[in-house]
Design a protein around this motif. Structure first.
Motif, PDB file in Angstrom:
ATOM      1  N   LEU A 148      50.350  72.435  88.061  1.00 19.19           N
ATOM      2  CA  LEU A 148      49.060  72.093  87.452  1.00 19.19           C
ATOM      3  C   LEU A 148      49.062  70.643  86.980  1.00 19.19           C
ATOM      4  O   LEU A 148      48.062  69.935  87.099  1.00 19.19           O
ATOM      5  N   ARG A 149      50.194  70.197  86.476  1.00 18.80           N
ATOM      6  CA  ARG A 149      50.307  68.809  86.032  1.00 18.80           C
ATOM      7  C   ARG A 149      50.192  67.838  87.217  1.00 18.80           C
ATOM      8  O   ARG A 149      49.541  66.790  87.126  1.00 18.80           O
ATOM      9  N   ILE A 150      50.814  68.200  88.337  1.00 21.85           N
ATOM     10  CA  ILE A 150      50.719  67.367  89.545  1.00 21.85           C
ATOM     11  C   ILE A 150      49.270  67.287  90.015  1.00 21.85           C
ATOM     12  O   ILE A 150      48.788  66.220  90.422  1.00 21.85           O
ATOM     13  N   ALA A 151      48.555  68.409  89.959  1.00 25.14           N
ATOM     14  CA  ALA A 151      47.145  68.407  90.358  1.00 25.14           C
ATOM     15  C   ALA A 151      46.336  67.478  89.455  1.00 25.14           C
ATOM     16  O   ALA A 151      45.408  66.797  89.918  1.00 25.14           O
ATOM     17  N   PRO A 204      49.957  65.802  79.767  1.00 22.09           N
ATOM     18  CA  PRO A 204      50.443  65.794  78.381  1.00 22.09           C
ATOM     19  C   PRO A 204      50.534  64.381  77.817  1.00 22.09           C
ATOM     20  O   PRO A 204      50.676  63.389  78.551  1.00 22.09           O
ATOM     21  N   ALA A 205      50.461  64.300  76.493  1.00 22.28           N
ATOM     22  CA  ALA A 205      50.456  63.007  75.810  1.00 22.28           C
ATOM     23  C   ALA A 205      51.715  62.207  76.117  1.00 22.28           C
ATOM     24  O   ALA A 205      51.651  60.983  76.325  1.00 22.28           O
ATOM     25  N   GLY A 214      44.414  50.917  81.994  1.00 19.28           N
ATOM     26  CA  GLY A 214      43.085  50.712  81.430  1.00 19.28           C
ATOM     27  C   GLY A 214      42.639  51.957  80.675  1.00 19.28           C
ATOM     28  O   GLY A 214      43.388  52.520  79.870  1.00 19.28           O
ATOM     29  N   ASP A 215      41.393  52.396  80.947  1.00 22.32           N
ATOM     30  CA  ASP A 215      40.867  53.583  80.266  1.00 22.32           C
ATOM     31  C   ASP A 215      40.877  54.821  81.164  1.00 22.32           C
ATOM     32  O   ASP A 215      40.287  55.841  80.807  1.00 22.32           O
ATOM     33  N   LEU A 216      41.548  54.750  82.328  1.00 21.06           N
ATOM     34  CA  LEU A 216      41.534  55.883  83.254  1.00 21.06           C
ATOM     35  C   LEU A 216      42.234  57.114  82.686  1.00 21.06           C
ATOM     36  O   LEU A 216      41.923  58.246  83.068  1.00 21.06           O
ATOM     37  N   LEU A 217      43.193  56.898  81.788  1.00 23.18           N
ATOM     38  CA  LEU A 217      43.939  58.025  81.231  1.00 23.18           C
ATOM     39  C   LEU A 217      43.170  58.758  80.142  1.00 23.18           C
ATOM     40  O   LEU A 217      43.576  59.846  79.718  1.00 23.18           O
ATOM     41  N   THR A 218      42.077  58.166  79.691  1.00 28.11           N
ATOM     42  CA  THR A 218      41.317  58.778  78.597  1.00 28.11           C
ATOM     43  C   THR A 218      39.861  59.056  78.942  1.00 28.11           C
ATOM     44  O   THR A 218      39.209  59.832  78.255  1.00 28.11           O
TER      45      THR A 218
END
Length: 520
Positions: free
Chosen positions: A88-91, A481-482, A495-499
């Motif tokens: 699920l994390r890889i997805a 995960p954080a 950039g802001d892609l992770l949020t």
């Protein structure tokens, strides 16, 4: 300082700018077919073979379907798997990848710096006893902007956009598979635990019978044959337990992998389950056939069709003239006394046309069209497979429920037969063979009864999996995960892609039927 401008003349500048603006604003032709959702002609009239006559389940019930089992341990396991499962994390990471690819596609619509150059040189000249030195320097920039006159780049953005939504739908499909796998393995493990309990219980009963025959044989009241037959049955039952224990450990390890844990004990499974949940027909709701098209894997197939549809327009654009606006800016000079700096500016269009590659381009368009048709057929196949899974699960639920009622009665009858056989044997009205036969019947019927209960539960799980239940829109913070996001930030500027939140509901439906709808 003098300036050198590479244009026809100063008065013609407005006409060149007007021409460039006209080309940019006129670049609105888009080649290739707009996406059309593949039609499934049979779906509107299709009904499952064993449709249940219950009210349709709500969207909440479909999303959290495993809660109908009312098992807090299962609920906890699924909650942990949704946080720690590596697949699920890889997805979720693939969603990030497709976001970055979409950014690359979008950047093609804008001018880009093609080349920047600069140089500084120190020159020392000695001639006739004179020693002269100077510094020469130059800086230049070359720009190019290919106009999207035929919609090549727009189609590229459409394709990248579809790939992005494919990754979102694929992550939702992984959620569906994960929840179903957790539930299936969990109840398979619980069923195996109960089977081991039944085997041990039957072994205890058979051991008592063996002890009785041994005492009778020692007193001369019975033959050795009864002893050996009782011993054979007892040992045979004992021999099934190690294999069941192997299966139990394998199922536990399978659950551990889904939870992101190494093989070993699972503290959540310490408390045994007394019995499997009783999920009757009244607990399983009928679902409309239209839910087939909302299955995540079906939507993945639809988005793949949309992405490939745009590839045809990209290929067709190679037939036509390519227009690129070129620009250059340079500045050069030296420290020599009396010299002046020179600035150069050049602006103009460049044209390219693959006049002699018609065969290659034509066949590339055909390749893209063939791939599109393959994906359309794959979409049809995916919907057919989904319908089959629903129909298979429903008939299994109905028939296992019918069989359960019969098996419940057979277990009661076999236990009564064993009671009577033991009584008649003690009273001398029946031989020991009747007792052995009755013990085997009890063990067999209890085993079949339990296995059918497990099959019924598995069929319910298969139905909700076939309906595409068990997924929900999850924020980016839950997809990755954080600590993983922090590691990625330290390694690369994201950039802001992770949020940035995912688009609400956009990937929960199939692609829009036309490009115009997509633009809206």
């Amino acid at each position: 300082m003098t300036a050198r401008v590479l244009l026809p003349d100063h008065n013609s500048m407005p006409r060149w700018l007007l021409l460039c603006c006209t080309l940019v604003l006129g670049a609105c032709t888009t080649l290739g077919p707009d996406y059309q959702q593949p039609e499934v002609a049979w779906l509107e009239k299709w009904r499952p073979t064993s449709a249940l006559s219950e009210p349709a389940a709500s969207e909440w019930e479909l999303t959290f379907w495993w809660r109908l089992f009312e098992d807090p341990v299962l609920n906890r396991l699924i909650e942990m798997a949704q946080q720690d499962n590596l697949t699920l994390r890889i997805a979720g990471l693939r969603i990030l990848e497709s976001r970055a690819l979409l950014g690359i596609a979008g950047s093609t619509l804008y001018p880009q710096l093609q080349q920047a150059n600069g140089a500084v040189a120190y020159v020392n000249q000695t001639q006739g006893g004179n020693n002269d030195s100077l510094v020469r320097y130059q800086v230049g920039f070359d720009l190019a902007w290919e106009l999207d006159f035929w919609g090549r780049f727009q189609r590229g953005i459409e394709a990248a956009d579809a790939v992005y939504f494919t990754s979102v739908a694929n992550q939702q499909d992984v959620q569906v598979l994960l929840v179903a796998q957790i539930a299936d393995l969990y109840f398979a493990l619980r069923t195996t635990e109960l089977r081991i309990g039944i085997a041990r219980q039957n072994a205890t009963i058979q051991k008592r019978s063996l002890q009785i025959t041994e005492r009778l044989f020692a007193s001369g009241s019975n033959s050795e044959l009864d002893v050996q037959q009782a011993k054979t049955q007892y040992l045979s039952t004992l021999s099934t337990i190690p294999q069941l224990e192997v299966a139990l450990v394998q199922l536990r390890n399978g659950l551990g992998v889904l939870l992101g844990r190494p093989p070993g004990a699972l503290p959540e499974l310490v408390e045994p389950l007394e019995r499997l949940p009783d999920i009757g027909l009244a607990s399983v709701r009928d679902m409309p056939a239209s839910l087939l098209l909302r299955r995540p894997d079906v939507r993945v197939a639809a988005w793949q069709v949309a992405a490939q549809s745009a590839q045809i327009g990209i290929a067709e654009a190679d037939f036509y003239l390519s227009i690129t606006l070129l620009g250059s800016l340079g500045w050069s000079g030296s420290s020599l006394s009396g010299s002046s700096d020179v600035t150069t500016l050049g602006v103009g269009p460049a044209l390219s046309w693959n006049l002699f590659d018609h065969g290659r381009i034509s066949n590339n368009v055909r390749v893209q069209d063939a791939r599109l048709q393959q994906l359309i057929e794959a979409y049809q196949q995916k919907v057919l497979q989904a319908a089959r899974e629903i129909d298979d699960a429903l008939i299994s639920i109905v028939k296992s429920n019918e069989q359960q009622q019969i098996l419940d009665d057979s277990v009661v009858a076999s236990r009564r037969a064993l009671e009577l056989a033991n009584s008649r044997y003690r009273e001398g009205y029946a031989d020991f063979q009747r007792v052995l036969d009755s013990q085997r019947a009890v063990a067999s019927q209890e085993e079949r009864n339990l296995l059918n209960q497990g099959s019924h539960v598995s069929s319910v799980i298969a139905l909700y999996k076939a309906l595409g239940g068990g997924w929900s829109d999850r924020p980016m913070a839950e997809l990755i995960p954080a600590e993983v996001r922090q590691t990625m930030r330290q390694r690369t500027d994201w950039g802001d892609l992770l949020t940035t939140p995912l688009p609400e509901g956009s990937a929960s439906d199939s692609p829009p039927a036309t490009k115009a709808a997509a633009d809206e």
